[in-house]
Scaffold this motif. Structure first.
Motif, PDB file in Angstrom:
ATOM      1  N   GLU A 193       0.839  -1.207   0.000  1.00  0.00           N
ATOM      2  CA  GLU A 193       0.000   0.000   0.000  1.00  0.00           C
ATOM      3  C   GLU A 193       0.873   1.256   0.000  1.00  0.00           C
ATOM      4  OE1 GLU A 193      -3.815   2.019   2.321  1.00  0.00           O
ATOM      5  OE2 GLU A 193      -2.678   0.431   3.316  1.00  0.00           O
ATOM      6  N   ILE A 194       0.412   2.260  -0.761  1.00  0.00           N
ATOM      7  CA  ILE A 194       1.128   3.538  -0.836  1.00  0.00           C
ATOM      8  C   ILE A 194       0.702   4.411   0.345  1.00  0.00           C
ATOM      9  CG2 ILE A 194       1.491   5.623  -2.223  1.00  0.00           C
ATOM     10  CD1 ILE A 194       0.425   3.777  -4.618  1.00  0.00           C
ATOM     11  N   LEU A 195       1.686   4.904   1.107  1.00  0.00           N
ATOM     12  CA  LEU A 195       1.426   5.817   2.220  1.00  0.00           C
ATOM     13  C   LEU A 195       2.020   7.184   1.872  1.00  0.00           C
ATOM     14  CD1 LEU A 195       2.363   3.581   5.310  1.00  0.00           C
ATOM     15  CD2 LEU A 195       0.227   3.644   4.026  1.00  0.00           C
ATOM     16  N   PHE A 231      -0.719   8.919   5.708  1.00  0.00           N
ATOM     17  CA  PHE A 231      -2.070   8.651   5.192  1.00  0.00           C
ATOM     18  C   PHE A 231      -2.055   7.369   4.368  1.00  0.00           C
ATOM     19  CE2 PHE A 231      -4.941   9.206   1.452  1.00  0.00           C
ATOM     20  CZ  PHE A 231      -6.135   8.999   2.126  1.00  0.00           C
ATOM     21  N   HIS A 232      -2.979   6.460   4.665  1.00  0.00           N
ATOM     22  CA  HIS A 232      -3.108   5.194   3.927  1.00  0.00           C
ATOM     23  C   HIS A 232      -4.014   5.428   2.718  1.00  0.00           C
ATOM     24  CE1 HIS A 232      -1.372   2.311   6.946  1.00  0.00           C
ATOM     25  NE2 HIS A 232      -1.450   3.418   7.652  1.00  0.00           N
ATOM     26  N   THR A 233      -3.445   5.337   1.517  1.00  0.00           N
ATOM     27  CA  THR A 233      -4.186   5.686   0.300  1.00  0.00           C
ATOM     28  C   THR A 233      -5.177   4.624  -0.132  1.00  0.00           C
ATOM     29  OG1 THR A 233      -2.545   4.698  -1.174  1.00  0.00           O
ATOM     30  CG2 THR A 233      -2.206   7.018  -0.552  1.00  0.00           C
ATOM     31  N   GLY A 234      -4.912   3.352   0.244  1.00  0.00           N
ATOM     32  CA  GLY A 234      -5.757   2.268  -0.261  1.00  0.00           C
ATOM     33  C   GLY A 234      -5.351   1.811  -1.647  1.00  0.00           C
ATOM     34  N   ASP A 235      -4.278   2.405  -2.189  1.00  0.00           N
ATOM     35  CA  ASP A 235      -3.770   2.008  -3.503  1.00  0.00           C
ATOM     36  C   ASP A 235      -2.494   1.197  -3.342  1.00  0.00           C
ATOM     37  OD1 ASP A 235      -5.633   3.194  -5.341  1.00  0.00           O
ATOM     38  OD2 ASP A 235      -4.844   5.139  -4.748  1.00  0.00           O
ATOM     39  N   ILE A 236      -2.284   0.268  -4.254  1.00  0.00           N
ATOM     40  CA  ILE A 236      -1.091  -0.572  -4.264  1.00  0.00           C
ATOM     41  C   ILE A 236      -0.136  -0.042  -5.332  1.00  0.00           C
ATOM     42  CG2 ILE A 236      -0.211  -2.918  -4.620  1.00  0.00           C
ATOM     43  CD1 ILE A 236      -1.984  -2.721  -2.180  1.00  0.00           C
ATOM     44  N   GLY A 237       1.145   0.027  -5.001  1.00  0.00           N
ATOM     45  CA  GLY A 237       2.076   0.573  -5.982  1.00  0.00           C
ATOM     46  C   GLY A 237       3.502   0.127  -5.773  1.00  0.00           C
ATOM     47  N   SER A 267      10.244   3.006  -8.216  1.00  0.00           N
ATOM     48  CA  SER A 267      11.507   2.662  -8.873  1.00  0.00           C
ATOM     49  C   SER A 267      12.656   3.205  -8.027  1.00  0.00           C
ATOM     50  CB  SER A 267      11.562   3.271 -10.274  1.00  0.00           C
ATOM     51  OG  SER A 267      11.683   4.691 -10.183  1.00  0.00           O
ATOM     52  N   ALA A 268      13.869   2.773  -8.343  1.00  0.00           N
ATOM     53  CA  ALA A 268      15.044   3.212  -7.581  1.00  0.00           C
ATOM     54  C   ALA A 268      15.209   4.723  -7.630  1.00  0.00           C
ATOM     55  CB  ALA A 268      16.291   2.517  -8.130  1.00  0.00           C
ATOM     56  N   ASP A 269      14.770   5.344  -8.741  1.00  0.00           N
ATOM     57  CA  ASP A 269      14.929   6.807  -8.855  1.00  0.00           C
ATOM     58  C   ASP A 269      13.625   7.554  -8.561  1.00  0.00           C
ATOM     59  OD1 ASP A 269      13.778   5.820 -11.147  1.00  0.00           O
ATOM     60  OD2 ASP A 269      14.959   7.042 -12.539  1.00  0.00           O
ATOM     61  N   GLY A 270      12.664   6.874  -7.884  1.00  0.00           N
ATOM     62  CA  GLY A 270      11.532   7.609  -7.317  1.00  0.00           C
ATOM     63  C   GLY A 270      10.279   7.720  -8.148  1.00  0.00           C
ATOM     64  N   PHE A 271      10.179   6.997  -9.283  1.00  0.00           N
ATOM     65  CA  PHE A 271       8.949   7.018 -10.078  1.00  0.00           C
ATOM     66  C   PHE A 271       7.976   5.983  -9.505  1.00  0.00           C
ATOM     67  CE2 PHE A 271      11.660   9.266 -12.922  1.00  0.00           C
ATOM     68  CZ  PHE A 271      10.846   9.984 -13.779  1.00  0.00           C
ATOM     69  N   LEU A 272       6.718   6.377  -9.369  1.00  0.00           N
ATOM     70  CA  LEU A 272       5.702   5.494  -8.779  1.00  0.00           C
ATOM     71  C   LEU A 272       4.831   4.876  -9.863  1.00  0.00           C
ATOM     72  CD1 LEU A 272       4.226   4.499  -6.141  1.00  0.00           C
ATOM     73  CD2 LEU A 272       2.743   6.503  -6.398  1.00  0.00           C
ATOM     74  N   ARG A 273       4.588   3.589  -9.726  1.00  0.00           N
ATOM     75  CA  ARG A 273       3.638   2.914 -10.618  1.00  0.00           C
ATOM     76  C   ARG A 273       2.511   2.367  -9.753  1.00  0.00           C
ATOM     77  NH1 ARG A 273       2.447  -1.921 -13.595  1.00  0.00           N
ATOM     78  NH2 ARG A 273       3.693  -3.246 -12.229  1.00  0.00           N
ATOM     79  N   ILE A 274       1.280   2.722 -10.101  1.00  0.00           N
ATOM     80  CA  ILE A 274       0.113   2.218  -9.376  1.00  0.00           C
ATOM     81  C   ILE A 274      -0.297   0.902 -10.022  1.00  0.00           C
ATOM     82  CG2 ILE A 274      -2.244   2.739  -8.604  1.00  0.00           C
ATOM     83  CD1 ILE A 274      -0.327   4.876  -7.694  1.00  0.00           C
ATOM     84  N   THR A 275      -0.478  -0.112  -9.198  1.00  0.00           N
ATOM     85  CA  THR A 275      -0.903  -1.397  -9.779  1.00  0.00           C
ATOM     86  C   THR A 275      -2.397  -1.628  -9.589  1.00  0.00           C
ATOM     87  OG1 THR A 275      -0.197  -2.509  -7.750  1.00  0.00           O
ATOM     88  CG2 THR A 275       1.363  -2.474  -9.572  1.00  0.00           C
ATOM     89  N   ASP A 276      -2.971  -1.166  -8.473  1.00  0.00           N
ATOM     90  CA  ASP A 276      -4.422  -1.316  -8.307  1.00  0.00           C
ATOM     91  C   ASP A 276      -4.871  -0.686  -7.003  1.00  0.00           C
ATOM     92  OD1 ASP A 276      -7.149  -2.346  -8.682  1.00  0.00           O
ATOM     93  OD2 ASP A 276      -6.188  -3.766 -10.027  1.00  0.00           O
ATOM     94  N   ARG A 277      -6.189  -0.591  -6.842  1.00  0.00           N
ATOM     95  CA  ARG A 277      -6.754  -0.254  -5.541  1.00  0.00           C
ATOM     96  C   ARG A 277      -6.611  -1.484  -4.660  1.00  0.00           C
ATOM     97  NH1 ARG A 277      -7.603   4.220  -3.184  1.00  0.00           N
ATOM     98  NH2 ARG A 277      -9.447   3.528  -2.046  1.00  0.00           N
TER      99      ARG A 277
END
Length: 629
Positions: free
Chosen positions: A438-440, A467-473, A476-486
């Protein structure tokens, strides 16, 4: 030039302060552009402009009018209107009066509108027209706190029998009342702005929850001031930009754009009529705009349909050009990631140049010919559609945020953007990934909490601010976020395999130019199925070419020809999926999903539980006879 840290840390308490600073700095520069019907009543709209000083005159008058009505700091003033310049000016008027805006989607029914007005304790409702006024009037007995309804459309501000005296007035009347109040108390608005605190309530936005009543997200002034400065600090938007704004302003994504604009000082062309987007783009000629993925999907499907209608040769050229665009984007982005250069091999560059002449140039012209960047948010954009536009020279910078984080927590950085990710955190925002994926988030953009719901607040907001977003992500090593799902949307098959339905749905949207909405289902089942709604104009055009003219949409999608057409795209998607992810069965819906049936939110996100309940019979039919049935 002020460094990013200083710019953010030295932010004023409120966007109202930023607005006063902006008006003082550039009073005669154009701030807003808006359409008015042409004098003849036919033909294209005329577009009018407001300078910052002209906008301020109306904002101060609206603020003083609210003060004259007795509205106190932090009391709520609700806004129920479509996206238009009056919405922005009224919202700024509310903020400059020290009050807080409650946003209400104009499509919200009377019952839910009344719930939002009552739950927020709104004292005044600024309503767009007679339709919005009627909702408040119908439920007036349930709204003892609602002292006034201010109607934007002056002709619709008509009192009715039984209305309390002075209960209904027009926005023009409110502004006249404010102008009179300013004459007697010239410093009243600036005094209210000067008294604003960073932690004072500025906005309550109700989330369109998939179940139960919506929750009011409390956003203090500092959230918006931070967002405005953080957007400015990214350098994504410049003072010379022209932004086209059509997104619903009741939604946090649309509203944050107005805050950023005040900090940067660029022009916003405002028109919320979605059916006018295609007509407006060549007129406004924006350099920058924001949209939700559904708009880019519709443009892509529309271009593909037009090419198909032009005959087999034209469609083959389009398909070839689309493939070149995707390859070009992937290679250039990979090269930039590795070397800092977007160069591509000579042969690919030569193909791209030909495709640009045949296809991409016309596509860019449809967007007005000057579009430097487009921001996509609110839901996931299919990477394949993102790569197509990137290769065609329309740079879609995906971003990410929630109502609870004031909209913009991540955005892709200009030239170094990466399709399929939502970019890097805005300056001042922290991120970490919990053990379960989960992404915080933590930072100045995070909400104060849910209005009147301390238990719900404590479920998502930790005492130390995470804050708990409820999203899974994934980061990357250089800080880019990829969302995989809720988190709540991840489905587990009866065989124990986890599936991210949004990933499968995105791949289907990328290959099938006829799709409007798709929902993949498979929780606790032994295989995946899909409910598919087709884009009506696109499939009806195809139907006309294939001997199905004269039939309704529902009749067309029920035919064997259309089922076979869609089955081909399902098979193509399945080829690239793991066995347990594959769509084994599907059903075509007799109509598209819509806001009226409560199946999509106003920002066009699908409400899975609602859709699954509405079409339970079709889901049950697909699993009839299987082992878990």
């Amino acid at each position: 030039m002020t460094d990013t840290h200083t710019l953010i840390e030295s932010r004023p308490p409120s966007v109202a302060n930023l607005f006063l600073e902006r008006v003082a700095a550039t009073p005669d520069i154009e701030a807003y552009r808006y359409p008015v019907p042409s004098a003849s009543g036919s033909g294209p709209d005329d577009w009018k402009a407001l300078s910052w000083a002209q906008a301020a005159e109306r904002v101060y008058a609206a603020a003083a009018g609210l003060i004259a009505l007795g509205v106190q700091p932090e009391e709520r003033v609700a806004l129920a209107a479509n996206t238009r310049v009056d919405w922005i000016l009224a919202d700024l008027g509310v903020l400059c009066s020290g009050a807080a805006t409650t946003t209400v989607y104009p499509s919200t029914n009377a019952e839910e509108t009344a719930y939002i007005l009552a739950d927020s304790g709104s004292r005044v409702l600024i309503a767009e027209d007679a339709g919005q006024l009627a909702k408040a009037r119908e439920k007036r007995a349930e709204l003892p706190d609602l002292a006034h309804v201010v109607v934007i459309e002056e002709a619709d501000a008509q009192p009715a029998e039984g209305d309390p005296e002075g209960w209904v007035l027009s926005l023009a009347e409110l502004e006249r009342l404010g102008a009179d109040h300013l004459e007697k108390n010239p410093g009243c608005v600036k005094e209210r702005v000067a008294a604003l605190r960073a932690d004072q309530l500025a906005t309550v936005i109700y989330t369109s929850g998939t179940t139960g009543r919506p929750k009011g997200v409390r956003l203090p002034h500092d959230n918006w001031s931070y967002m405005a400065r953080a957007i400015e600090a990214t350098g994504m938007v410049a003072e010379e930009d022209v932004q086209y704004l059509w997104l619903p302003l009741a939604h946090v994504f649309g509203k944050v754009l107005t805050a950023g604009q005040i900090a940067v000082g660029h022009v916003i062309a405002v028109d919320g009529r979605v059916d006018k987007i295609i007509e407006n783009l060549p007129v406004v000629r924006p350099t920058y705009m924001a949209a939700v993925p559904r708009i880019f999907e519709k443009v892509y499907n529309g271009v593909a349909a037009k090419a198909r209608a032009g005959g087999g040769a034209k469609y083959k050229i389009f398909q070839w050009a689309a493939g070149v665009a995707r390859e070009y984007a992937k290679v250039s982005q990979d090269n930039f990631k590795r070397t800092g250069s977007t160069s591509v091999p000579f042969a690919l560059g030569a193909k791209h140049k030909i495709a640009d002449t045949l296809v991409y140039g016309k596509l860019r012209e449809a967007f007005g010919g000057r579009l430097r960047a487009a921001v996509s948010g609110s839901a996931a954009l299919s990477p394949e559609i993102g790569y197509f536009f990137a290769g065609a020279g329309i740079h879609i910078l995906e971003g990410y945020g929630l109502t609870e984080s004031s909209a913009a927590s991540f955005v892709n950085p200009g030239e170094s953007y990466r399709t399929g990710t939502v970019g890097k955190p805005l300056p001042g925002t922290e991120v970490r990934i919990a053990e379960d994926g989960e992404i915080l988030l933590r930072g100045p953009g995070i909400m104060e909490g849910y209005h009147g719901l301390p238990e719900k607040t404590s479920e998502v907001l930790e005492p130390d601010g995470w804050f708990h977003t409820g999203d899974i992500g994934e980061l990357s090593a250089d800080g880019f976020l990829r969302i995989t799902d809720r988190k709540k949307d991840l489905i587990k098959t009866s065989g124990g395999k986890y599936i991210a339905p949004a990933e499968v749905e995105g791949q289907f949207k990328a290959v099938c130019p006829f799709v409007s909405n798709v929902l993949v289902h498979g929780a606790n089942r032994n295989f995946c199925t899909a409910l598919i709604a087709l884009d009506e104009p696109t499939i009806m055009g195809w139907a006309k070419e294939h001997g199905l003219e004269g039939r309704t949409y529902a009749e067309v999608v029920a035919t064997d020809q259309v089922r076979a057409l869609v089955d081909g795209y399902v098979e193509r998607v399945n080829e690239g999926l793991q066995r347990w992810q594959q769509i084994r069965k599907f059903r075509l819906l007799p109509r598209d999903l819509d806001i009226e049936h409560g199946e999509v939110t106003p920002s066009l996100k699908v409400k899975r539980p609602v859709v699954e309940r509405a079409f339970k019979d079709l889901l049950d039919e697909m699993y009839a006879g299987s082992r878990e049935a």
